[in-house]
Motif scaffolding. Structure first.
Motif, PDB file in Angstrom:
ATOM      1  N   VAL A  18       0.837  -1.208   0.000  1.00  0.00           N
ATOM      2  CA  VAL A  18       0.000   0.000   0.000  1.00  0.00           C
ATOM      3  C   VAL A  18       0.873   1.260   0.000  1.00  0.00           C
ATOM      4  N   ASP A  55      13.372   2.018  11.664  1.00  0.00           N
ATOM      5  CA  ASP A  55      12.792   0.802  12.229  1.00  0.00           C
ATOM      6  C   ASP A  55      11.933   1.260  13.401  1.00  0.00           C
ATOM      7  N   LEU A  77       1.720   2.716   8.413  1.00  0.00           N
ATOM      8  CA  LEU A  77       1.389   1.475   7.696  1.00  0.00           C
ATOM      9  C   LEU A  77       2.295   0.321   8.098  1.00  0.00           C
ATOM     10  N   SER A  81       2.240  -7.922   8.457  1.00  0.00           N
ATOM     11  CA  SER A  81       0.865  -7.938   7.960  1.00  0.00           C
ATOM     12  C   SER A  81       0.386  -9.304   7.470  1.00  0.00           C
ATOM     13  N   TYR A 149      -2.620 -11.917  14.020  1.00  0.00           N
ATOM     14  CA  TYR A 149      -2.496 -10.633  13.310  1.00  0.00           C
ATOM     15  C   TYR A 149      -3.671  -9.722  13.652  1.00  0.00           C
ATOM     16  N   LYS A 153      -4.003  -5.995  15.544  1.00  0.00           N
ATOM     17  CA  LYS A 153      -4.592  -4.809  14.906  1.00  0.00           C
ATOM     18  C   LYS A 153      -5.748  -4.260  15.756  1.00  0.00           C
TER      19      LYS A 153
HETATM   20  O1  A2R Z   1       9.122  -6.149   6.014  1.00  0.00           O
HETATM   21  P1  A2R Z   1       9.607  -4.981   5.195  1.00  0.00           P
HETATM   22  O2  A2R Z   1      11.048  -4.684   5.330  1.00  0.00           O
HETATM   23  O3  A2R Z   1       9.135  -5.011   3.770  1.00  0.00           O
HETATM   24  O4  A2R Z   1       8.869  -3.669   5.799  1.00  0.00           O
HETATM   25  C1  A2R Z   1       7.508  -3.696   6.118  1.00  0.00           C
HETATM   26  C2  A2R Z   1       7.263  -2.581   7.101  1.00  0.00           C
HETATM   27  N1  A2R Z   1       7.760  -2.961   8.426  1.00  0.00           N
HETATM   28  C3  A2R Z   1       8.476  -2.122   9.202  1.00  0.00           C
HETATM   29  N2  A2R Z   1       8.860  -0.841   9.015  1.00  0.00           N
HETATM   30  C4  A2R Z   1       9.578  -0.265   9.998  1.00  0.00           C
HETATM   31  N3  A2R Z   1       9.936  -0.886  11.141  1.00  0.00           N
HETATM   32  C5  A2R Z   1       9.574  -2.176  11.362  1.00  0.00           C
HETATM   33  N4  A2R Z   1       9.953  -2.787  12.493  1.00  0.00           N
HETATM   34  C6  A2R Z   1       8.811  -2.858  10.365  1.00  0.00           C
HETATM   35  N5  A2R Z   1       8.288  -4.103  10.242  1.00  0.00           N
HETATM   36  C7  A2R Z   1       7.664  -4.156   9.062  1.00  0.00           C
HETATM   37  O5  A2R Z   1       5.866  -2.381   7.039  1.00  0.00           O
HETATM   38  C8  A2R Z   1       6.615  -3.283   4.952  1.00  0.00           C
HETATM   39  O6  A2R Z   1       7.305  -2.435   4.084  1.00  0.00           O
HETATM   40  C9  A2R Z   1       5.479  -2.524   5.650  1.00  0.00           C
HETATM   41  C10 A2R Z   1       4.141  -3.249   5.594  1.00  0.00           C
HETATM   42  O7  A2R Z   1       3.851  -3.507   4.258  1.00  0.00           O
HETATM   43  P2  A2R Z   1       2.979  -4.771   3.783  1.00  0.00           P
HETATM   44  O8  A2R Z   1       3.335  -5.934   4.635  1.00  0.00           O
HETATM   45  O9  A2R Z   1       3.119  -4.904   2.302  1.00  0.00           O
HETATM   46  O10 A2R Z   1       1.518  -4.331   4.163  1.00  0.00           O
HETATM   47  P3  A2R Z   1       0.438  -3.597   3.230  1.00  0.00           P
HETATM   48  O11 A2R Z   1      -0.353  -4.611   2.506  1.00  0.00           O
HETATM   49  O12 A2R Z   1       1.103  -2.512   2.461  1.00  0.00           O
HETATM   50  O13 A2R Z   1      -0.516  -2.996   4.334  1.00  0.00           O
HETATM   51  C11 A2R Z   1      -0.305  -1.695   4.901  1.00  0.00           C
HETATM   52  C12 A2R Z   1      -1.037  -1.622   6.227  1.00  0.00           C
HETATM   53  C13 A2R Z   1      -0.538  -2.653   7.251  1.00  0.00           C
HETATM   54  O14 A2R Z   1      -0.501  -2.015   8.514  1.00  0.00           O
HETATM   55  C14 A2R Z   1      -1.604  -3.725   7.225  1.00  0.00           C
HETATM   56  O15 A2R Z   1      -1.649  -4.439   8.441  1.00  0.00           O
HETATM   57  C15 A2R Z   1      -2.840  -2.873   6.999  1.00  0.00           C
HETATM   58  O16 A2R Z   1      -2.423  -1.888   6.042  1.00  0.00           O
HETATM   59  O17 A2R Z   1      -3.926  -3.592   6.480  1.00  0.00           O
END
Ligand code: A2R
Length: 326
Positions: A18, A55, A77, A81, A149, A153
């Motif tokens: 997203v 991070d 975001l 996820s 998950y 949330k």
């Molecule tokens: O896992 P990475 O390196 O691709 O990074 C993910 C990032 N992320 C973090 N960023 C900073 N510090 C952290 N500790 C950390 N852990 C994970 O969050 C990834 O780039 C981003 C989430 O992207 P997606 O998994 O592709 O989720 P999507 O589909 O873009 O959903 C956006 C939001 C999420 O909060 C979902 O739970 C919600 O919409 O439905």
């Protein structure tokens, strides 16, 4: 020369599915000074973005970056996820989705004379098993999450509400329903079916698509409509409130698959793949979006057929350009 009237928007988790779409919307449509944490995974023109490596589990780093750039609005975001990863690693999921959110809000709170608008992105998954006879869910429908998950949330949502009410912070919570678009992981049905169909069109697969539970009905929206809602909610959403973001309509996974097959012009069979069946699938869920419409004027505009055509073409392009070996 710096223009002080231009709003600064920070997208945390911009490298995700997203995040890239939201970044583009903020820069190109809303003309924001847009700051990203990590580069978007989609190939987008990075002109006009500043990028920070952040991070959210590094509290001091988060605080330092926020204090330095002082964004007017923060789109949070970043998340673990994946539902399946959340079963395998619930601790990591809770750490990123709950502790990460608390740390972010604490970092904001600790900076003097600073009160940005914050959008916390949650999920329709929070509703989980619905009360008997209910398929249309409003923000007041009790949450009943059925995977780690979704629990995290739901917790994030409660934390956002608590901080808004207790500290007067300008926080709006979102529950986003199924969103689809080019570049999504094939862990999601639309991308999975489009990739399999593209492989068939390209002659790299026999004419059979493997699918999970086809009878479940879900609420699908183009990701570009979703990020437009996020922009509006950052501007007009009421602090401390939760908003469903979805199409307000549901279609069965079977119907979704039929639409994709008919776009291919091929005769394609389906086969149930037990690995794709989820143990406790909710039969039907769709979002009541009246609150979102009333407070922001938003409505979805991109037809499902257009989105599916674009995903199918994207997947076909990836195969034909040799980006994906089948
Ligand atoms: O896992 P990475 O390196 O691709 O990074 C993910 C990032 N992320 C973090 N960023 C900073 N510090 C952290 N500790 C950390 N852990 C994970 O969050 C990834 O780039 C981003 C989430 O992207 P997606 O998994 O592709 O989720 P999507 O589909 O873009 O959903 C956006 C939001 C999420 O909060 C979902 O739970 C919600 O919409 O439905």
């Amino acid at each position: 020369m710096e223009n002080n009237n231009i709003k600064k928007s920070l997208v945390i988790g911009a490298a995700g599915f997203v995040g890239g779409y939201l970044a583009k919307h903020l820069r190109d449509d809303l003309h924001r000074d847009t700051i990203l944490t990590k580069l978007p995974s989609e190939e987008i023109n990075l002109d006009g973005f500043s990028v920070y490596d952040l991070d959210i589990l590094q509290l001091y780093n988060v605080r330092a970056i926020l204090d330095q750039i002082r964004p007017d609005e923060i789109y949070h975001l970043a998340a673990q996820s994946s539902v399946s990863v959340s079963w395998k690693n619930p601790r990591l999921t809770a750490e990123v989705n709950i502790s990460g959110c608390i740390d972010l809000l604490e970092a904001v709170r600790s900076i003097e004379n600073y009160s940005p608008k914050i959008l916390l992105i949650g999920s329709g998954e929070e509703y989980g098993i619905l009360p008997k006879g209910v398929s249309l869910v409003s923000e007041d429908t009790p949450v009943n999450p059925i995977n780690p998950y979704a629990v995290t949330k739901a917790a994030q949502n409660m934390i956002g509400r608590l901080y808004a009410k207790s500290y007067g912070m300008r926080i709006v919570m979102v529950r986003a329903f199924n969103h689809i678009g080019k570049g999504q992981s094939v862990n999601f049905a639309a991308a999975d079916f489009c990739r399999q169909t593209a492989e068939i069109i390209a002659g790299r697969r026999e004419n059979v698509i493997k699918a999970g539970n086809l009878s479940a009905k879900r609420d699908f929206t183009d990701v570009r409509d979703i990020v437009r809602a996020y922009g509006l909610l950052a501007e007009k959403g009421v602090d401390g409130e939760t908003y469903n973001v979805g199409s307000g309509k549901s279609i069965s996974i079977e119907e979704l698959l039929c639409k994709i097959i008919s776009l291919s012009g091929k005769s394609i069979k389906r086969e149930i793949d037990p690995d794709k069946l989820r143990p406790s699938d909710v039969p039907e869920i769709r979002a009541d979006i009246s609150k979102l419409k009333k407070d922001t004027g938003w409505q979805p505009i991109i037809p499902l057929e257009q989105t599916l055509t674009e995903i199918l073409m994207y997947e076909l392009g990836e195969i034909l350009n040799g980006k994906r070996r089948v």
